[in-house]
Write a protein that holds these residues in place. Structure first.
Motif, PDB file in Angstrom:
ATOM      1  N   HIS A  32       7.928  -1.430   6.737  1.00 15.47           N
ATOM      2  CA  HIS A  32       6.989  -0.461   6.168  1.00 15.47           C
ATOM      3  C   HIS A  32       7.521   0.095   4.852  1.00 15.47           C
ATOM      4  O   HIS A  32       8.682  -0.086   4.504  1.00 15.47           O
ATOM      5  CB  HIS A  32       6.708   0.690   7.154  1.00 15.47           C
ATOM      6  CG  HIS A  32       7.818   1.682   7.261  1.00 15.47           C
ATOM      7  ND1 HIS A  32       8.765   1.661   8.268  1.00 15.47           N
ATOM      8  CD2 HIS A  32       8.148   2.756   6.499  1.00 15.47           C
ATOM      9  CE1 HIS A  32       9.617   2.654   8.105  1.00 15.47           C
ATOM     10  NE2 HIS A  32       9.273   3.337   7.030  1.00 15.47           N
ATOM     11  N   TYR A  33       6.650   0.794   4.168  1.00 14.37           N
ATOM     12  CA  TYR A  33       6.967   1.409   2.880  1.00 14.37           C
ATOM     13  C   TYR A  33       6.662   2.899   2.973  1.00 14.37           C
ATOM     14  O   TYR A  33       5.649   3.300   3.553  1.00 14.37           O
ATOM     15  CB  TYR A  33       6.122   0.746   1.796  1.00 14.37           C
ATOM     16  CG  TYR A  33       6.023   1.514   0.503  1.00 14.37           C
ATOM     17  CD1 TYR A  33       7.142   1.731  -0.289  1.00 14.37           C
ATOM     18  CD2 TYR A  33       4.807   2.007   0.063  1.00 14.37           C
ATOM     19  CE1 TYR A  33       7.053   2.428  -1.484  1.00 14.37           C
ATOM     20  CE2 TYR A  33       4.704   2.698  -1.133  1.00 14.37           C
ATOM     21  CZ  TYR A  33       5.830   2.915  -1.893  1.00 14.37           C
ATOM     22  OH  TYR A  33       5.736   3.606  -3.064  1.00 14.37           O
ATOM     23  N   GLU A  34       7.556   3.732   2.441  1.00  9.20           N
ATOM     24  CA  GLU A  34       7.361   5.175   2.421  1.00  9.20           C
ATOM     25  C   GLU A  34       7.293   5.647   0.969  1.00  9.20           C
ATOM     26  O   GLU A  34       8.300   5.641   0.269  1.00  9.20           O
ATOM     27  CB  GLU A  34       8.516   5.891   3.125  1.00  9.20           C
ATOM     28  CG  GLU A  34       8.665   5.540   4.594  1.00  9.20           C
ATOM     29  CD  GLU A  34       9.942   6.078   5.197  1.00  9.20           C
ATOM     30  OE1 GLU A  34      10.585   6.951   4.564  1.00  9.20           O
ATOM     31  OE2 GLU A  34      10.314   5.630   6.289  1.00  9.20           O
TER      32      GLU A  34
ATOM     33  N   VAL B  66      10.672  -1.428   0.364  1.00  7.75           N
ATOM     34  CA  VAL B  66      10.228  -1.621   1.738  1.00  7.75           C
ATOM     35  C   VAL B  66      11.382  -1.348   2.702  1.00  7.75           C
ATOM     36  O   VAL B  66      12.523  -1.748   2.457  1.00  7.75           O
ATOM     37  CB  VAL B  66       9.674  -3.052   1.934  1.00  7.75           C
ATOM     38  CG1 VAL B  66      10.712  -4.112   1.604  1.00  7.75           C
ATOM     39  CG2 VAL B  66       9.178  -3.246   3.354  1.00  7.75           C
TER      40      VAL B  66
ATOM     41  N   LYS C 203       6.015  -5.915  13.122  1.00  7.92           N
ATOM     42  CA  LYS C 203       5.014  -6.331  12.138  1.00  7.92           C
ATOM     43  C   LYS C 203       3.662  -6.648  12.796  1.00  7.92           C
ATOM     44  O   LYS C 203       2.743  -7.112  12.123  1.00  7.92           O
ATOM     45  CB  LYS C 203       5.520  -7.556  11.363  1.00  7.92           C
ATOM     46  CG  LYS C 203       6.731  -7.255  10.487  1.00  7.92           C
ATOM     47  CD  LYS C 203       7.266  -8.494   9.796  1.00  7.92           C
ATOM     48  CE  LYS C 203       6.401  -8.892   8.616  1.00  7.92           C
ATOM     49  NZ  LYS C 203       6.455  -7.948   7.509  1.00  7.92           N
TER      50      LYS C 203
ATOM     51  N   LYS D 146       1.165  -1.735  13.389  1.00  6.54           N
ATOM     52  CA  LYS D 146       0.477  -1.355  12.146  1.00  6.54           C
ATOM     53  C   LYS D 146      -0.595  -0.309  12.419  1.00  6.54           C
ATOM     54  O   LYS D 146      -0.747   0.662  11.662  1.00  6.54           O
ATOM     55  CB  LYS D 146      -0.143  -2.592  11.489  1.00  6.54           C
ATOM     56  CG  LYS D 146       0.874  -3.528  10.852  1.00  6.54           C
ATOM     57  CD  LYS D 146       0.183  -4.744  10.243  1.00  6.54           C
ATOM     58  CE  LYS D 146       1.199  -5.684   9.611  1.00  6.54           C
ATOM     59  NZ  LYS D 146       0.550  -6.896   9.053  1.00  6.54           N
TER      60      LYS D 146
ATOM     61  N   ILE E 287       1.068   3.068  12.960  1.00 13.86           N
ATOM     62  CA  ILE E 287       1.530   3.651  11.697  1.00 13.86           C
ATOM     63  C   ILE E 287       0.349   4.244  10.920  1.00 13.86           C
ATOM     64  O   ILE E 287       0.412   5.394  10.456  1.00 13.86           O
ATOM     65  CB  ILE E 287       2.264   2.586  10.854  1.00 13.86           C
ATOM     66  CG1 ILE E 287       3.605   2.231  11.501  1.00 13.86           C
ATOM     67  CG2 ILE E 287       2.488   3.084   9.425  1.00 13.86           C
ATOM     68  CD1 ILE E 287       4.318   1.062  10.839  1.00 13.86           C
ATOM     69  N   ASN E 288      -0.703   3.488  10.783  1.00 11.97           N
ATOM     70  CA  ASN E 288      -1.853   3.951  10.007  1.00 11.97           C
ATOM     71  C   ASN E 288      -2.515   5.186  10.625  1.00 11.97           C
ATOM     72  O   ASN E 288      -3.067   6.028   9.910  1.00 11.97           O
ATOM     73  CB  ASN E 288      -2.880   2.825   9.871  1.00 11.97           C
ATOM     74  CG  ASN E 288      -2.413   1.732   8.929  1.00 11.97           C
ATOM     75  OD1 ASN E 288      -1.683   1.990   7.978  1.00 11.97           O
ATOM     76  ND2 ASN E 288      -2.823   0.500   9.191  1.00 11.97           N
TER      77      ASN E 288
ATOM     78  N   VAL F 191       3.607   6.742   5.575  1.00 12.71           N
ATOM     79  CA  VAL F 191       4.216   5.471   5.977  1.00 12.71           C
ATOM     80  C   VAL F 191       3.115   4.419   5.900  1.00 12.71           C
ATOM     81  O   VAL F 191       2.029   4.616   6.441  1.00 12.71           O
ATOM     82  CB  VAL F 191       4.767   5.540   7.415  1.00 12.71           C
ATOM     83  CG1 VAL F 191       5.445   4.229   7.784  1.00 12.71           C
ATOM     84  CG2 VAL F 191       5.748   6.692   7.563  1.00 12.71           C
ATOM     85  N   ILE F 192       3.412   3.318   5.229  1.00  8.16           N
ATOM     86  CA  ILE F 192       2.408   2.277   5.013  1.00  8.16           C
ATOM     87  C   ILE F 192       2.979   0.946   5.491  1.00  8.16           C
ATOM     88  O   ILE F 192       4.068   0.552   5.045  1.00  8.16           O
ATOM     89  CB  ILE F 192       2.032   2.182   3.524  1.00  8.16           C
ATOM     90  CG1 ILE F 192       1.451   3.515   3.041  1.00  8.16           C
ATOM     91  CG2 ILE F 192       1.056   1.049   3.273  1.00  8.16           C
ATOM     92  CD1 ILE F 192       1.313   3.616   1.539  1.00  8.16           C
ATOM     93  N   PRO F 193       2.293   0.253   6.417  1.00 12.39           N
ATOM     94  CA  PRO F 193       2.818  -1.038   6.874  1.00 12.39           C
ATOM     95  C   PRO F 193       2.985  -2.001   5.702  1.00 12.39           C
ATOM     96  O   PRO F 193       2.144  -2.066   4.807  1.00 12.39           O
ATOM     97  CB  PRO F 193       1.729  -1.541   7.829  1.00 12.39           C
ATOM     98  CG  PRO F 193       1.008  -0.313   8.265  1.00 12.39           C
ATOM     99  CD  PRO F 193       1.029   0.614   7.083  1.00 12.39           C
ATOM    100  N   PHE F 194       4.096  -2.745   5.734  1.00  9.03           N
ATOM    101  CA  PHE F 194       4.341  -3.728   4.699  1.00  9.03           C
ATOM    102  C   PHE F 194       3.619  -5.012   5.063  1.00  9.03           C
ATOM    103  O   PHE F 194       3.537  -5.375   6.239  1.00  9.03           O
ATOM    104  CB  PHE F 194       5.845  -3.991   4.555  1.00  9.03           C
ATOM    105  CG  PHE F 194       6.217  -4.844   3.381  1.00  9.03           C
ATOM    106  CD1 PHE F 194       5.930  -4.431   2.090  1.00  9.03           C
ATOM    107  CD2 PHE F 194       6.866  -6.054   3.554  1.00  9.03           C
ATOM    108  CE1 PHE F 194       6.267  -5.212   0.993  1.00  9.03           C
ATOM    109  CE2 PHE F 194       7.219  -6.840   2.479  1.00  9.03           C
ATOM    110  CZ  PHE F 194       6.914  -6.416   1.186  1.00  9.03           C
TER     111      PHE F 194
END
Length: 269
Positions: A107-109, A226, A249, A254, A257-258, A265-268
């Motif tokens: 994920h990406y923050e 990421v 993943k 996902k 997270i969303n 927090v955004i799923p990669f």
């Protein structure tokens, strides 16, 4: 007597081999992961039942800093950690002589600038801004300020930039370098603070609701920073690490997270 002794030794060796085999089998089905609390340990908790259905036991230990999780993976006490991005891992390997590698991006923050004593960027003239003091995250904070026109870094400073690389500071900003985990607690003492996503979330802040500046989700930063599953070199292709990464993943994770982090927090991909 000699034959009896040989027979006993053979039984002992066989028993030891069987016990060792059982231990190895158990180890192969147990995944020990070091993580920071939010969001990493929370996300791992959601992965537990999915991995259990595949025959794996996920053990999670929460750490409050960015050093010990790498040390315990390097030592072999843990199979993996989940807290860092690739530039930090590479910097850590270089500085500490460790042998950690990326087993998969999760994920990406978005990095954000949050209010402290000031709540409006119109008051940035002469402001004190807390920034992380580790090399990669300080550079990231400086790049966020540069991208928004608040300072200029010398050519090529990039991901290793420090405040010594500032060549133009038109708003007379004073940077206060602190350990990343301390920044949320010091916001009452500074004008603004630039925080890692996990520490912002732990302190009750979200990018969508609270950040005055933040990185775009479709920016180069998303790929560069990421958050990954890190393991000791040579273990990245083991069956249990691949299972862990695949679950993290998955669509189930996902969706979690969303639904739970309000853009922090955004799923990669």
């Amino acid at each position: 007597m000699k034959k009896k002794l040989i027979a006993l030794l053979s039984v002992a060796v066989l028993t030891a081999g069987l016990l060792t085999g059982c231990g190895s089998e158990k180890d192969d089905k147990t995944i020990k992961v070091a993580a920071t609390a939010v969001p990493h340990a929370e996300i791992l908790e959601q992965a537990k039942p999915i991995l259990e259905a595949q025959g794996y036991t996920l053990e999670i230990k929460v750490f409050s800093d960015y050093v010990q999780p790498n040390e315990v993976v390097e030592s072999g006490d843990f199979d993996a950690n989940y807290f860092q991005h690739i530039p930090y891992l590479e910097s850590f390997n270089e500085e500490k002589g460790t042998h950690l590698v990326n087993a998969g991006g999760i994920h990406y923050e978005p990095f954000g600038l949050y209010p402290g004593k000031e709540t409006d960027l119109a008051n940035i003239e002469g402001a004190t801004i807390a920034v992380p003091n580790d090399t990669t995250n300080e550079a990231r904070a400086l790049l966020l300020l540069q991208d928004n026109g608040y300072l200029t870094l010398k050519e090529g400073a990039g991901l290793t930039a420090t405040k010594n690389d500032i060549v133009e500071n038109p708003y007379n900003i004073e940077l206060v370098e602190l350990e990343a985990a301390q920044i949320p607690r010091t916001l009452t003492d500074v004008s603004f603070g630039i925080m890692n996503g996990n520490y912002a979330l732990e302190a009750g802040y979200t990018v969508a609701d609270d950040a005055l500046l933040y990185e775009s989700a479709d920016s180069d930063a998303a790929a560069t920073y990421v958050n990954i599953i890190a393991v000791k070199e040579g273990n990245e292709n083991s069956a249990k690490i691949k299972a862990l990464v695949d679950v993290l993943k998955s669509d189930e994770i996902k969706d979690y997270i969303n639904a739970n982090y309000n853009g922090g927090v955004i799923p990669f991909k």
